[in-house]
Structures are given as C-alpha cells and as structure tokens.
Enzyme design. Structure first.
Site, PDB file in Angstrom:
ATOM      1  N   ASP A  22       0.827  -1.208   0.000  1.00 45.98           N
ATOM      2  CA  ASP A  22       0.000   0.000   0.000  1.00 45.98           C
ATOM      3  C   ASP A  22       0.865   1.262   0.000  1.00 45.98           C
ATOM      4  O   ASP A  22       1.951   1.270   0.575  1.00 45.98           O
ATOM      5  CB  ASP A  22      -0.912  -0.022   1.245  1.00 45.98           C
ATOM      6  CG  ASP A  22      -2.085   0.930   1.104  1.00 45.98           C
ATOM      7  OD1 ASP A  22      -2.276   1.476  -0.002  1.00 45.98           O
ATOM      8  OD2 ASP A  22      -2.802   1.128   2.089  1.00 45.98           O
ATOM      9  N   GLY A  23       0.329   2.316  -0.620  1.00 44.24           N
ATOM     10  CA  GLY A  23       0.986   3.628  -0.545  1.00 44.24           C
ATOM     11  C   GLY A  23       1.600   4.103  -1.844  1.00 44.24           C
ATOM     12  O   GLY A  23       2.305   5.117  -1.864  1.00 44.24           O
ATOM     13  N   ASN A  24       1.330   3.410  -2.952  1.00 45.11           N
ATOM     14  CA  ASN A  24       1.903   3.834  -4.239  1.00 45.11           C
ATOM     15  C   ASN A  24       1.431   5.236  -4.625  1.00 45.11           C
ATOM     16  O   ASN A  24       2.217   6.069  -5.071  1.00 45.11           O
ATOM     17  CB  ASN A  24       1.478   2.869  -5.361  1.00 45.11           C
ATOM     18  CG  ASN A  24       2.073   1.489  -5.193  1.00 45.11           C
ATOM     19  OD1 ASN A  24       2.936   1.282  -4.350  1.00 45.11           O
ATOM     20  ND2 ASN A  24       1.612   0.546  -5.994  1.00 45.11           N
ATOM     21  N   HIS A  39       2.737   3.278  -9.014  1.00 47.15           N
ATOM     22  CA  HIS A  39       2.583   1.843  -9.284  1.00 47.15           C
ATOM     23  C   HIS A  39       3.822   1.306 -10.001  1.00 47.15           C
ATOM     24  O   HIS A  39       4.283   0.201  -9.718  1.00 47.15           O
ATOM     25  CB  HIS A  39       1.336   1.594 -10.131  1.00 47.15           C
ATOM     26  CG  HIS A  39       0.056   1.939  -9.416  1.00 47.15           C
ATOM     27  ND1 HIS A  39      -0.181   1.546  -8.123  1.00 47.15           N
ATOM     28  CD2 HIS A  39      -1.039   2.636  -9.802  1.00 47.15           C
ATOM     29  CE1 HIS A  39      -1.380   1.990  -7.744  1.00 47.15           C
ATOM     30  NE2 HIS A  39      -1.910   2.659  -8.747  1.00 47.15           N
ATOM     31  N   SER A  68     -10.532  -7.367  -5.295  1.00 46.76           N
ATOM     32  CA  SER A  68     -11.841  -7.445  -5.979  1.00 46.76           C
ATOM     33  C   SER A  68     -12.478  -6.053  -6.039  1.00 46.76           C
ATOM     34  O   SER A  68     -13.312  -5.788  -6.903  1.00 46.76           O
ATOM     35  CB  SER A  68     -12.793  -8.368  -5.210  1.00 46.76           C
ATOM     36  OG  SER A  68     -12.153  -9.519  -4.757  1.00 46.76           O
ATOM     37  N   GLU A  69     -12.100  -5.183  -5.112  1.00 45.67           N
ATOM     38  CA  GLU A  69     -12.715  -3.851  -5.033  1.00 45.67           C
ATOM     39  C   GLU A  69     -11.959  -2.804  -5.875  1.00 45.67           C
ATOM     40  O   GLU A  69     -12.464  -1.705  -6.104  1.00 45.67           O
ATOM     41  CB  GLU A  69     -12.745  -3.370  -3.567  1.00 45.67           C
ATOM     42  CG  GLU A  69     -13.702  -4.134  -2.658  1.00 45.67           C
ATOM     43  CD  GLU A  69     -13.193  -5.530  -2.272  1.00 45.67           C
ATOM     44  OE1 GLU A  69     -11.964  -5.702  -2.145  1.00 45.67           O
ATOM     45  OE2 GLU A  69     -14.014  -6.462  -2.129  1.00 45.67           O
ATOM     46  N   LEU A 133      11.124 -20.567  -4.151  1.00 49.71           N
ATOM     47  CA  LEU A 133      10.056 -19.704  -3.620  1.00 49.71           C
ATOM     48  C   LEU A 133       8.761 -19.856  -4.417  1.00 49.71           C
ATOM     49  O   LEU A 133       8.781 -19.853  -5.648  1.00 49.71           O
ATOM     50  CB  LEU A 133      10.523 -18.233  -3.687  1.00 49.71           C
ATOM     51  CG  LEU A 133       9.476 -17.178  -3.304  1.00 49.71           C
ATOM     52  CD1 LEU A 133       9.242 -17.183  -1.789  1.00 49.71           C
ATOM     53  CD2 LEU A 133       9.925 -15.780  -3.749  1.00 49.71           C
ATOM     54  N   SER A 198      -8.382  -5.122   4.986  1.00 51.03           N
ATOM     55  CA  SER A 198      -8.964  -4.779   3.682  1.00 51.03           C
ATOM     56  C   SER A 198      -9.338  -5.975   2.808  1.00 51.03           C
ATOM     57  O   SER A 198      -8.990  -6.024   1.621  1.00 51.03           O
ATOM     58  CB  SER A 198      -8.009  -3.865   2.904  1.00 51.03           C
ATOM     59  OG  SER A 198      -7.834  -2.663   3.581  1.00 51.03           O
ATOM     60  N   GLU A 209       0.948 -13.437  12.496  1.00 56.36           N
ATOM     61  CA  GLU A 209       1.488 -12.254  13.174  1.00 56.36           C
ATOM     62  C   GLU A 209       1.331 -11.053  12.239  1.00 56.36           C
ATOM     63  O   GLU A 209       1.646 -11.149  11.045  1.00 56.36           O
ATOM     64  CB  GLU A 209       2.981 -12.456  13.502  1.00 56.36           C
ATOM     65  CG  GLU A 209       3.243 -13.621  14.427  1.00 56.36           C
ATOM     66  CD  GLU A 209       2.589 -13.459  15.811  1.00 56.36           C
ATOM     67  OE1 GLU A 209       2.443 -12.303  16.262  1.00 56.36           O
ATOM     68  OE2 GLU A 209       2.235 -14.481  16.415  1.00 56.36           O
TER      69      GLU A 209
END
Ligand code: FPP
Length: 250
Positions: A22-24, A39, A68-69, A133, A198, A209
């Site tokens: 978050d925060g772009n 972004h 989805s939102e 990974l 969210s 955690e």
C-alpha cells in the site's frame, strides 16, 4: 494446510509471508508525480522483496496486487495496472524461472482480458515444476470472494449427494480455499501506515502475526523486510495455548 500446535513457539523466519503493498499513490503525490508513477515504482519494490525472500529461502510470498474492489478505481488506473501486470509477467518470466521460483496467480480470473489470462497461463506453466520460492500474486482476489467460492463448491457437492452436510468441517472449508496446499501465512505485512486487512486473506490469517510499516510501498526493500523479520522473531506463537504450554514444547 492449517497452522497446528506442533509448530515451535518462536520461529526464526516465517514460512509464508503475505503483503498488502500500500501507498503507491501517496508516494507519487509526495513527489508531485502522477499516481501511475507510484505503481511503476512499486514494481521495483516487488523485485527487491522477491530477491530478499529468495536469499532467505522463504517458502511462500503472497502479494496483494489487485483486490476485488480495485475495479472501482478510475478506468485509466485500472487499465494501467492490468498493463503493468502483463508487462511484469512478460519481462520477469525468464528471470523467475532461472531463480527456480514458482509463480501462481490466485483470485477470480474471469474478469481479466484474454491477453492477461494467456500471459498468466504461460508463466504458470513455465514455472509449475520449480521448487524454490512460491510467489503468489493475488489479483482480483478478496478474502470474502475466496470463502464464497469455497462454500459454493462445497454446497454443490452436498446438492449432488457426493458428501453429507455433516462432512463440512474447518478442514474441508480450508481445502476448498485458494492455496489450500500451502502453509497459512505466518507473517502479514501492510505498508503505508494503514491498520486494516482490507478483505485480503481472511480465513488463513487466523493465527498470523501482523506487522504494519509506515514506509510507502515503493520505498519498501530488503532492509525493510529484514525489519519485519526481526519483529517476527520476537513473537511467541501460542495458537490458543498458554505461554507455559508453548515454551515447554521447544
Ligand atoms: C496500493 O497502493 C497498490 C495497488 C492497488 C497496486 C499494487 C501494485 C503494484 C505494487 C504494482 C506491481 C505489482 C506487480 C505484482 C507486478 P494505492 O494505489 O492504494 O496507494 P495509496 O493508498 O497511496 O493511494
């Protein structure tokens, strides 16, 4: 695979990390740049984060790329994000494969255009047998959507007589959710100072955690991830037991 009481109370590193990037937009605004530049810069933070996870031999990294939102955002931003995913998949496929990374996309793909679906299939097929990974991109994903699709599939089995309603257990629900074959997230990270989940992973965050960082996503990197790991190592994971019970187990 649900967390269970045989896990050690203190872990050095998480097996599965789930991140809300978050925060772009705020990062771009601070620099008097358009939101889209935020972004674009976010892709570099993704690369740094993946690199550190590979170095630390983390098993699973799940990134919330598009909720989805997020379709509610301005059309221009949605199109830009879709193009960014296509380009990132195209440009990174070979590198991911060389690093033995397995890429999976989780979420409802039905709303994606053909080009994006093809690109996703290609990278998933290319990396399907890799053993390093596991990189999960949650796109058009929502925790509520995931539970709903699981319940629909279970209800269909009950309706057809394949199973009885008494067969519905926590385990059965978990087996019908996305990433049913993987360990639940041990560490959740959200950047940019927001203290919310969210509608990201809901069911599987039951014992995760939670780590919140004030750093805006484009500024996130390996060092920031190390800070989250340092926080994680201090956490005593009790899974509903008492502290005495879990420390006796170590
Ligand atoms: C949230 O910041 C970010 C997103 C909705 C998109 C995340 C996408 C990336 C990091 C791009 C690259 C990803 C991949 C996997 C190639 P925001 O726009 O909500 O920021 P704001 O809250 O400051 O407006």
């Amino acid at each position: 695979m649900s967390s269970n009481s045989t896990q050690p109370a203190f872990q050095l590193l998480p097996r599965h990390i789930a991140i809300i990037m978050d925060g772009n937009g705020r990062w771009a605004k601070k620099k008097f740049l358009p939101r889209l530049a935020g972004h674009k810069a976010g892709v570099e933070a993704v690369q740094q984060t993946v690199k550190r996870c590979v170095e630390k031999k983390i098993e699973v990294l799940t990134l919330f790329a598009f909720s989805s939102e997020n379709w509610r955002r301005p059309q221009e931003e949605v199109s830009y994000l879709m193009q960014l995913f296509i380009n990132a998949l195209k440009n990174e496929a070979k590198k991911l494969h060389e690093q033995n990374i397995q890429l999976r996309v989780i979420g409802d793909r039905t709303r994606f255009d053909e080009k994006l679906r093809q690109q996703i299939d290609e990278v998933e097929n290319l990396t399907a047998n890799n053993t390093g990974l596991k990189l999960l991109l949650a796109t058009n994903y929502g925790g509520q959507w995931d539970i709903t699709q699981a319940v629909q599939r279970i209800a269909a089995k009950i309706e057809s007589g394949a199973i009885s309603s008494l067969a519905v257990t926590d385990e059965l629900i978990q087996q019908h959710l996305s990433f049913a074959d993987l360990p639940d997230p041990d560490l959740f990270i959200r950047t940019s100072g927001e203290l919310r989940i969210s509608n990201f992973i809901l069911w599987q965050l039951a014992y995760t955690e939670l780590y919140f960082s004030d750093v805006l996503w484009p500024d996130f990197n390996g060092d920031e991830l190390d800070r989250a790991f340092a926080f994680f190592t201090t956490r005593e994971r009790r899974f509903g037991c008492t502290s005495e019970q879990v420390t006796q187990r170590i």
